[in-house]
Write an enzyme that holds these catalytic residues in place. Structure first.
Site, PDB file in Angstrom:
ATOM      1  N   CYS A  25      33.120 -75.640  54.457  1.00  0.00           N
ATOM      2  CA  CYS A  25      31.949 -75.978  55.278  1.00  0.00           C
ATOM      3  C   CYS A  25      31.373 -77.159  54.898  1.00  0.00           C
ATOM      4  O   CYS A  25      31.235 -77.766  53.892  1.00  0.00           O
ATOM      5  CB  CYS A  25      30.929 -74.823  54.999  1.00  0.00           C
ATOM      6  SG  CYS A  25      31.561 -73.144  55.387  1.00  0.00           S
ATOM      7  N   ARG A  70      36.850 -82.062  55.290  1.00  0.00           N
ATOM      8  CA  ARG A  70      36.566 -80.877  54.549  1.00  0.00           C
ATOM      9  C   ARG A  70      37.204 -79.503  55.205  1.00  0.00           C
ATOM     10  O   ARG A  70      37.539 -78.598  54.613  1.00  0.00           O
ATOM     11  CB  ARG A  70      35.201 -80.544  54.410  1.00  0.00           C
ATOM     12  CG  ARG A  70      34.539 -81.688  53.599  1.00  0.00           C
ATOM     13  CD  ARG A  70      32.854 -81.440  53.868  1.00  0.00           C
ATOM     14  NE  ARG A  70      32.566 -80.459  52.886  1.00  0.00           N
ATOM     15  CZ  ARG A  70      31.982 -80.415  51.776  1.00  0.00           C
ATOM     16  NH1 ARG A  70      31.872 -81.444  50.915  1.00  0.00           N
ATOM     17  NH2 ARG A  70      31.528 -79.145  51.169  1.00  0.00           N
ATOM     18  N   TRP A 102      34.151 -72.970  57.653  1.00  0.00           N
ATOM     19  CA  TRP A 102      35.524 -72.707  57.291  1.00  0.00           C
ATOM     20  C   TRP A 102      35.423 -71.416  56.886  1.00  0.00           C
ATOM     21  O   TRP A 102      34.884 -70.984  55.909  1.00  0.00           O
ATOM     22  CB  TRP A 102      35.759 -73.611  56.312  1.00  0.00           C
ATOM     23  CG  TRP A 102      37.444 -73.644  55.927  1.00  0.00           C
ATOM     24  CD1 TRP A 102      38.454 -73.951  56.568  1.00  0.00           C
ATOM     25  CD2 TRP A 102      37.876 -72.920  54.833  1.00  0.00           C
ATOM     26  NE1 TRP A 102      39.730 -73.735  55.659  1.00  0.00           N
ATOM     27  CE2 TRP A 102      39.318 -73.131  54.770  1.00  0.00           C
ATOM     28  CE3 TRP A 102      37.360 -72.497  53.499  1.00  0.00           C
ATOM     29  CZ2 TRP A 102      40.322 -72.538  53.955  1.00  0.00           C
ATOM     30  CZ3 TRP A 102      38.172 -71.742  52.374  1.00  0.00           C
ATOM     31  CH2 TRP A 102      39.588 -71.969  52.789  1.00  0.00           C
ATOM     32  N   ASN A 156      26.623 -73.241  52.835  1.00  0.00           N
ATOM     33  CA  ASN A 156      27.773 -73.266  52.368  1.00  0.00           C
ATOM     34  C   ASN A 156      27.767 -72.416  51.117  1.00  0.00           C
ATOM     35  O   ASN A 156      26.899 -72.277  50.404  1.00  0.00           O
ATOM     36  CB  ASN A 156      28.221 -74.832  51.846  1.00  0.00           C
ATOM     37  CG  ASN A 156      28.308 -75.697  53.060  1.00  0.00           C
ATOM     38  OD1 ASN A 156      28.417 -75.149  54.185  1.00  0.00           O
ATOM     39  ND2 ASN A 156      28.438 -76.963  52.579  1.00  0.00           N
ATOM     40  N   GLY A 157      29.137 -71.711  50.802  1.00  0.00           N
ATOM     41  CA  GLY A 157      29.180 -70.897  49.500  1.00  0.00           C
ATOM     42  C   GLY A 157      29.385 -69.384  49.962  1.00  0.00           C
ATOM     43  O   GLY A 157      29.675 -69.074  51.068  1.00  0.00           O
ATOM     44  N   GLU A 207      55.289 -81.641  43.632  1.00  0.00           N
ATOM     45  CA  GLU A 207      53.862 -82.428  44.511  1.00  0.00           C
ATOM     46  C   GLU A 207      54.573 -82.911  45.887  1.00  0.00           C
ATOM     47  O   GLU A 207      54.223 -82.892  47.012  1.00  0.00           O
ATOM     48  CB  GLU A 207      53.484 -83.751  43.631  1.00  0.00           C
ATOM     49  CG  GLU A 207      52.476 -84.473  44.670  1.00  0.00           C
ATOM     50  CD  GLU A 207      51.453 -83.927  45.383  1.00  0.00           C
ATOM     51  OE1 GLU A 207      50.965 -82.629  44.734  1.00  0.00           O
ATOM     52  OE2 GLU A 207      50.583 -84.506  46.085  1.00  0.00           O
ATOM     53  N   LYS A 231      53.345 -81.596  49.711  1.00  0.00           N
ATOM     54  CA  LYS A 231      53.014 -82.739  50.491  1.00  0.00           C
ATOM     55  C   LYS A 231      53.900 -82.268  52.071  1.00  0.00           C
ATOM     56  O   LYS A 231      53.177 -82.055  53.070  1.00  0.00           O
ATOM     57  CB  LYS A 231      53.315 -84.018  50.266  1.00  0.00           C
ATOM     58  CG  LYS A 231      52.670 -85.022  49.265  1.00  0.00           C
ATOM     59  CD  LYS A 231      51.248 -85.279  49.883  1.00  0.00           C
ATOM     60  CE  LYS A 231      50.239 -84.125  49.509  1.00  0.00           C
ATOM     61  NZ  LYS A 231      49.719 -83.856  48.178  1.00  0.00           N
ATOM     62  N   GLU A 259      52.642 -78.780  53.344  1.00  0.00           N
ATOM     63  CA  GLU A 259      51.157 -78.730  53.723  1.00  0.00           C
ATOM     64  C   GLU A 259      50.765 -79.428  55.060  1.00  0.00           C
ATOM     65  O   GLU A 259      49.908 -79.007  55.824  1.00  0.00           O
ATOM     66  CB  GLU A 259      50.062 -78.979  52.659  1.00  0.00           C
ATOM     67  CG  GLU A 259      50.077 -80.438  52.360  1.00  0.00           C
ATOM     68  CD  GLU A 259      48.913 -80.739  51.466  1.00  0.00           C
ATOM     69  OE1 GLU A 259      47.906 -80.197  51.386  1.00  0.00           O
ATOM     70  OE2 GLU A 259      49.388 -81.650  50.350  1.00  0.00           O
ATOM     71  N   HIS A 291      70.709 -70.263  38.677  1.00  0.00           N
ATOM     72  CA  HIS A 291      69.997 -68.950  38.361  1.00  0.00           C
ATOM     73  C   HIS A 291      69.544 -67.920  39.435  1.00  0.00           C
ATOM     74  O   HIS A 291      68.781 -66.969  39.199  1.00  0.00           O
ATOM     75  CB  HIS A 291      69.146 -68.901  37.042  1.00  0.00           C
ATOM     76  CG  HIS A 291      69.572 -69.399  36.142  1.00  0.00           C
ATOM     77  ND1 HIS A 291      70.419 -68.859  34.932  1.00  0.00           N
ATOM     78  CD2 HIS A 291      69.517 -70.568  35.570  1.00  0.00           C
ATOM     79  CE1 HIS A 291      70.774 -69.697  34.229  1.00  0.00           C
ATOM     80  NE2 HIS A 291      70.036 -70.825  34.173  1.00  0.00           N
TER      81      HIS A 291
HETATM   82  O1  M6R Z   1      39.470 -81.586  44.556  1.00  0.00           O
HETATM   83  P1  M6R Z   1      40.400 -81.178  43.916  1.00  0.00           P
HETATM   84  O2  M6R Z   1      41.504 -82.173  43.277  1.00  0.00           O
HETATM   85  O3  M6R Z   1      40.039 -80.228  42.708  1.00  0.00           O
HETATM   86  O4  M6R Z   1      41.366 -80.260  44.678  1.00  0.00           O
HETATM   87  C1  M6R Z   1      42.295 -79.108  44.235  1.00  0.00           C
HETATM   88  C2  M6R Z   1      43.511 -79.001  45.399  1.00  0.00           C
HETATM   89  O5  M6R Z   1      42.853 -78.281  46.484  1.00  0.00           O
HETATM   90  C3  M6R Z   1      43.914 -80.288  45.921  1.00  0.00           C
HETATM   91  O6  M6R Z   1      44.594 -81.002  45.290  1.00  0.00           O
HETATM   92  C4  M6R Z   1      45.066 -79.874  47.187  1.00  0.00           C
HETATM   93  O7  M6R Z   1      46.051 -78.980  46.648  1.00  0.00           O
HETATM   94  C5  M6R Z   1      45.413 -81.062  48.084  1.00  0.00           C
HETATM   95  N1  M6R Z   1      44.453 -81.482  48.862  1.00  0.00           N
HETATM   96  C6  M6R Z   1      46.662 -80.902  48.540  1.00  0.00           C
HETATM   97  O8  M6R Z   1      47.209 -82.235  49.095  1.00  0.00           O
END
Ligand code: M6R
Length: 606
Positions: free
Chosen positions: A2, A27, A73, A99-100, A479, A483, A486, A502
């Protein structure tokens, strides 16, 4: 996650708070709303994107100089108009954006219903305006304090009310909130980029802070009413740095920012050919006495941590354990005062990472945050903060923040090794030189974008991607797979290449694409065998290999060559084509690249 915005001043408030919301779009959100004060409280909310809200509010509100707004969110209650913020009380005179998570909202809600309050949403937030209404006896601030004292959980909250139309109130507990300071005007936001077009002077609220904001000033107290002082942070980022700068998507812009990001992360930290970071307050005797290091993070930051685990353990000669924050916080790890816990986070606000930090501190560990956002909770609560200097990262999918985390990991590893006496100046010098070459090497690699475009086109009929690697390349594979999945929604998973036989090899057919990261000199032959295993089962193979690799093209369908560097630094180079590949597959598929579905930039709830 949020986003909250707010404005009080002489200007027309609604366009400002909506513009601020736009700057928090990264966000992630599923609904949005605005409340403005003028002859009462006017509220408008919608599901979906901000452009719908903009159309809705256009000319619909009476002129107003005080407003709050929110992008939601969903956590409690599905995305819907009734669940969107701002939420109001029964009288319609008090509105709140939050938020929260209010953990005890069910018991509060039951109690409030017994007192006759009627709830219109399924949210935890709605208890807040009703609590304030319940306690209001002519003093809104006192009622707000009393309401917050009943709440358990996390909140950044903004309140507006026709009971006190010349003020806004905000409070913070475990969820970020800042106040931008203008001339006779103030801007509330969950994050600094949302106030930058209006001011560079910012008050960053800390846990327990409550602020009453009027046109003539801000009164800051803690929840008990005692005055508190917070220093004004002067933000030097250019607001334009948070814009797309001519690129179609923030993601591509941020990929192209990466040479500068590495330079910025290194800047000032290499003195006379050696890494020096005295501001971290790490003393030689304490570093020599360390018995273990934990590296704790989530998502992409965790993948940077995996690289730290490998390079630090080898160089420092002590165990380095890398863990996901969501696991670490619940598994009672062995920690004492000789343990260093390093938390890696772009936002510095990730709930699991902060919980892990607090747990480590409770057990007496020394804590260090590798963090991008200045003034974030991680930066403030860790014993020391190593800032990654990536600037604002807007795309939900992390790219330049990852590269900056890797750079910080290398710098910190060299510095710790020197303090521990496991690295001589002679051994350090060539590593530092290789590190300083990385920005130009990444820039050169970006010139190969056309190659990646063609490969992405060829991959559009593929829906199963396996990313294979060994050692550092396995960290990069994780990683790269994240990418791709997502932002393009293609199934992709990373495997340590030696593990294929395996189990996962059973899935390999001609319908599968194997992305093989092959940059580690000492593992070249081992990985070659693994590539041949998948090739023999008809997988289409793309290899990411060194320029100097003599024969990768003989057993792969495509090979993207990356510049040569030290094995341990290769992740910085190997990830770049994988970021571009994810970008182009997603773009070809028409995906909403900067804001993938179901994801948020900053995950501030568990
Ligand atoms: O703000 P942060 O680095 O703590 O966030 C951690 C993950 O949510 C963040 O790295 C997320 O996996 C990436 N946005 C993915 O690309």
């Amino acid at each position: 996650m949020c986003g909250i915005t707010g404005y009080i001043g002489e200007r027309s408030a609604v366009p400002i708070v909506v513009d601020q919301l736009r700057r928090l779009e990264y966000r992630g959100y599923d609904s949005a709303g605005v409340a403005a004060l003028s002859n009462g409280v006017n509220v408008m909310k919608t599901e979906g994107k901000l452009k719908i809200l903009e159309q809705l509010v256009d000319g619909a509100f009476p002129e107003s100089q005080v407003a709050i707004a929110h992008t939601r969110w969903a956590t409690h209650g599905r995305p819907s108009v009734p669940n969107a913020h701002p939420h109001g009380d029964d009288s319609g005179k008090i509105v709140v954006c939050h938020n929260g998570i209010i953990e005890n909202y069910l018991e509060l809600r039951d109690w409030l219903q017994e007192q006759g309050h009627v709830f219109k949403s399924e949210t935890d937030t709605e208890v807040l305006p009703h609590l304030v209404e319940e306690y209001f006896e002519g003093d809104l601030e006192a009622a707000f304090r009393q309401a917050l004292s009943k709440v358990r959980g996390s909140y950044a909250v903004a309140l507006a009310s026709s009971h006190a139309p010349d003020q806004l109130m905000v409070a913070r507990q475990d969820s970020p909130l800042v106040i931008g300071l203008g001339e006779g005007e103030y801007f509330i936001a969950s994050d600094i980029p949302a106030v930058l077009p209006y001011t560079r002077d910012v008050l960053v609220l800390e846990d327990g802070d409550l602020a009453v904001i009027r046109r003539d000033g801000v009164t800051l107290t803690n929840l008990d009413g005692s005055p508190v002082e917070r220093q004004t942070l002067h933000v030097t980022w250019d607001a334009a740095a948070a814009e797309k700068g001519g690129y179609a998507h923030f993601m591509r812009k941020e990929i192209y920012d990466q040479p500068a990001t590495i330079r910025d992360t290194i800047r000032g930290r290499i003195i006379d050919g050696h890494v020096d970071m005295p501001d971290l307050g790490l003393h030689e005797d304490k570093v020599r006495a360390l018995n273990r290091i934990y590296v704790v993070a989530c998502g992409t930051a965790y993948h940077a941590g995996l690289v730290a685990g490998q390079t630090w353990e080898r160089r420092l000669r002590i165990p380095v354990v890398v863990d996901l924050a969501s696991e670490f916080r619940y598994r009672d790890p062995v920690i004492d005062e000789r343990t260093l816990v390093v938390l890696v986070s772009q936002s510095g606000e990730t709930a699991d990472t902060l919980a892990a930090l607090r747990d480590a501190k409770r057990h007496g560990a020394r804590t260090l945050g590798i963090v991008n956002v200045v003034g974030s909770t991680l930066a403030r609560e860790a014993d020391s903060a190593l800032y990654t200097q990536a600037g604002p990262e807007i795309c939900v999918a992390s790219t330049k923040a990852y590269i900056s985390q890797l750079t910080a990991v290398y710098l910190l590893g060299l510095y710790l090794a020197r303090l521990r006496g496991t690295l001589t100046p002679e051994a350090e010098a060539p590593i530092v030189e290789a590190l300083q070459r990385l920005p130009d090497q990444v820039a050169a690699l970006l010139q190969k974008e056309d190659e990646v475009v063609k490969i992405a086109d060829a991959f559009m009929d593929c829906h199963d991607f396996f990313f294979l690697g060994r050692g550092m390349d396995y960290a990069v594979a994780q990683e790269g797979a994240l990418k791709l999945k997502e932002i393009s929604y293609r199934h992709s998973e990373a495997l340590a290449a030696g593990e294929m036989k395996h189990g996962t090899l059973a899935l390999v057919t001609g319908d599968v694409c194997a992305i093989c990261i092959a940059t580690q000199e000492h593992l070249r032959e081992k990985l070659a065998s693994n590539i041949k295993e998948v090739k023999a089962r008809d997988a289409r193979v793309l290899a990411i290999a060194r320029e100097s690799d003599p024969d990768i093209h003989k057993y792969s369908d495509w090979a993207i060559r990356v510049p040569d560097s030290l094995d341990e630094l290769m992740p910085v180079l190997a990830i770049v084509p994988l970021q571009l590949l994810a970008y182009y597959v997603a773009r070809n598929a028409g995906c909403e690249i900067d804001q993938p579905r179901n994801l948020a930039k900053s995950v501030t709830v568990e």
